[in-house]
Design a protein around this motif. Sequence first.
Motif, PDB file in Angstrom:
ATOM      1  N   HIS A 163       0.799  -1.216  -0.004  1.00 16.85           N
ATOM      2  CA  HIS A 163      -0.021  -0.114   0.186  1.00 16.85           C
ATOM      3  C   HIS A 163       1.018   0.988   0.097  1.00 16.85           C
ATOM      4  O   HIS A 163       2.239   1.085   0.236  1.00 16.85           O
ATOM      5  CB  HIS A 163      -0.862  -0.063   1.134  1.00 16.85           C
ATOM      6  CG  HIS A 163      -0.579   0.167   2.461  1.00 16.85           C
ATOM      7  ND1 HIS A 163       0.013  -1.069   3.142  1.00 16.85           N
ATOM      8  CD2 HIS A 163      -0.129   1.028   3.378  1.00 16.85           C
ATOM      9  CE1 HIS A 163       0.525  -0.752   4.340  1.00 16.85           C
ATOM     10  NE2 HIS A 163       0.567   0.694   4.601  1.00 16.85           N
ATOM     11  N   ALA A 212       4.568   0.962   1.638  1.00 13.51           N
ATOM     12  CA  ALA A 212       4.605  -0.545   2.286  1.00 13.51           C
ATOM     13  C   ALA A 212       4.812  -1.396   0.999  1.00 13.51           C
ATOM     14  O   ALA A 212       4.256  -1.446   0.128  1.00 13.51           O
ATOM     15  CB  ALA A 212       3.378  -1.054   3.021  1.00 13.51           C
ATOM     16  N   GLU A 222       7.688   0.534   5.094  1.00 17.16           N
ATOM     17  CA  GLU A 222       7.018  -0.565   5.591  1.00 17.16           C
ATOM     18  C   GLU A 222       7.286  -1.861   4.898  1.00 17.16           C
ATOM     19  O   GLU A 222       7.125  -1.881   3.695  1.00 17.16           O
ATOM     20  CB  GLU A 222       5.602  -0.043   5.773  1.00 17.16           C
ATOM     21  CG  GLU A 222       4.794  -0.999   6.780  1.00 17.16           C
ATOM     22  CD  GLU A 222       3.232  -0.396   6.684  1.00 17.16           C
ATOM     23  OE1 GLU A 222       2.874   0.875   6.385  1.00 17.16           O
ATOM     24  OE2 GLU A 222       2.396  -1.255   7.067  1.00 17.16           O
ATOM     25  N   HIS A 248       4.354   7.052   3.515  1.00 15.64           N
ATOM     26  CA  HIS A 248       5.274   5.839   3.374  1.00 15.64           C
ATOM     27  C   HIS A 248       4.731   4.927   2.291  1.00 15.64           C
ATOM     28  O   HIS A 248       3.608   4.980   1.742  1.00 15.64           O
ATOM     29  CB  HIS A 248       5.407   5.172   4.724  1.00 15.64           C
ATOM     30  CG  HIS A 248       4.085   4.510   5.085  1.00 15.64           C
ATOM     31  ND1 HIS A 248       3.207   5.324   5.977  1.00 15.64           N
ATOM     32  CD2 HIS A 248       3.602   3.327   5.012  1.00 15.64           C
ATOM     33  CE1 HIS A 248       2.394   4.376   6.569  1.00 15.64           C
ATOM     34  NE2 HIS A 248       2.257   3.197   5.602  1.00 15.64           N
ATOM     35  N   THR A 304       0.675   5.179   1.498  1.00 17.10           N
ATOM     36  CA  THR A 304      -0.005   5.964   2.728  1.00 17.10           C
ATOM     37  C   THR A 304       0.532   7.372   2.345  1.00 17.10           C
ATOM     38  O   THR A 304       1.584   7.724   2.346  1.00 17.10           O
ATOM     39  CB  THR A 304       0.191   5.662   4.130  1.00 17.10           C
ATOM     40  OG1 THR A 304      -0.388   4.283   3.944  1.00 17.10           O
ATOM     41  CG2 THR A 304      -0.509   6.431   5.010  1.00 17.10           C
ATOM     42  N   TYR A 331       8.429  -0.795  10.430  1.00 14.27           N
ATOM     43  CA  TYR A 331       8.583   0.392   9.587  1.00 14.27           C
ATOM     44  C   TYR A 331      10.246   0.662   9.832  1.00 14.27           C
ATOM     45  O   TYR A 331      10.828   0.362  10.667  1.00 14.27           O
ATOM     46  CB  TYR A 331       7.936   1.427  10.303  1.00 14.27           C
ATOM     47  CG  TYR A 331       6.328   1.502  10.294  1.00 14.27           C
ATOM     48  CD1 TYR A 331       5.865   1.989   9.131  1.00 14.27           C
ATOM     49  CD2 TYR A 331       5.720   0.743  11.374  1.00 14.27           C
ATOM     50  CE1 TYR A 331       4.600   1.788   8.924  1.00 14.27           C
ATOM     51  CE2 TYR A 331       4.406   0.662  11.340  1.00 14.27           C
ATOM     52  CZ  TYR A 331       3.542   1.087   9.996  1.00 14.27           C
ATOM     53  OH  TYR A 331       2.322   0.939  10.130  1.00 14.27           O
TER      54      TYR A 331
HETATM   55 ZN    ZN Z   1       1.377   1.609   6.076  1.00 17.31          ZN
END
Ligand code: ZN
Length: 307
Positions: free
Chosen positions: A8, A212, A257, A210, A10, A247
Amino acid sequence: MRLDGIHHVTCITADAPGNVDFYTRILGLRLVKKTVNQDDPTVYHLFYADEDGSPGGDITFFEYPGIPRGRAGDGMIHTVEWRVGSAESLDFWERRLTDEGVAVERGDGDVVFEDPEGLRHRLVVTAAEDEPLMAEHPEIPAEHALQGFDAVRAYTRAPEVSRPVLQEILGFTAAGDGVWEARGDTRGGVYAYDESPEERGLGGAGTVHHVAWSSTMEEHGAWHARVAAAGLRPSPIIDRFWFRSIYFREPSGVLFEIATLGPGFGIDEDPEHLGEKLILPPAFEHIRAQIEPVLTPLPDPRAAARS
Ligand code: ZN
């Protein structure tokens, strides 16, 4: 061990209702989880994805009402790239976004635009054979729907500083000058650098917080050990209910992440009704009556689309 592409991305918004409108009504993603920041339950954390809420096509936003606009700079991700099916899909998006009043740059093989707070997106015709991750939307034919992430692009002054971590620790494969791919058993995702602008970056609305990367549940503990052994000082493994997270910052400064591929958004909601009601982490459920009135009311985008 191989990371299975992007899990993902963010980002930060100052305007949750405008954010829901842009990502669901205009881009056609599904709101798959409406929850709060687990570190600050007075603000939303919104998750948009494909129909199933799959890792690989999940863009999420922390809401900070009133936070000023940020700008991407050194050590920050500046563009999120999405796959679409064909050149006709690029035509479709150029038209659709233009009709919505969104400024669009149409290139030979891409469509570039910003969300209402300046977060840059780029649509590219996919060459990957990964499963397309699509949401259903009444105005967007399936053949033109967004198909999940292709890449994130970040700014750095020295991509070579990150090379050992990206290649030797995280197992990314070099794919060009300042370009790497994380490819696992089911998906791949690209991490690319561009030369940083002079101006300093500034976190805020319209910036990426961030990215991931996906790990299997079985390998997640081993990833934590590997990242720690490399001196990257990861967080502990944190249980985010829908996945587990660690993280750390890669050497260029971008917050990474590693998140698990399960258990997924269906764990605490009927998959037919994802995102319709506010989901609180168990630790906050007893203060629901205090939290709900503080949050900006949001429409149910699917109900709005049907009416
Ligand atoms: Zn995240």
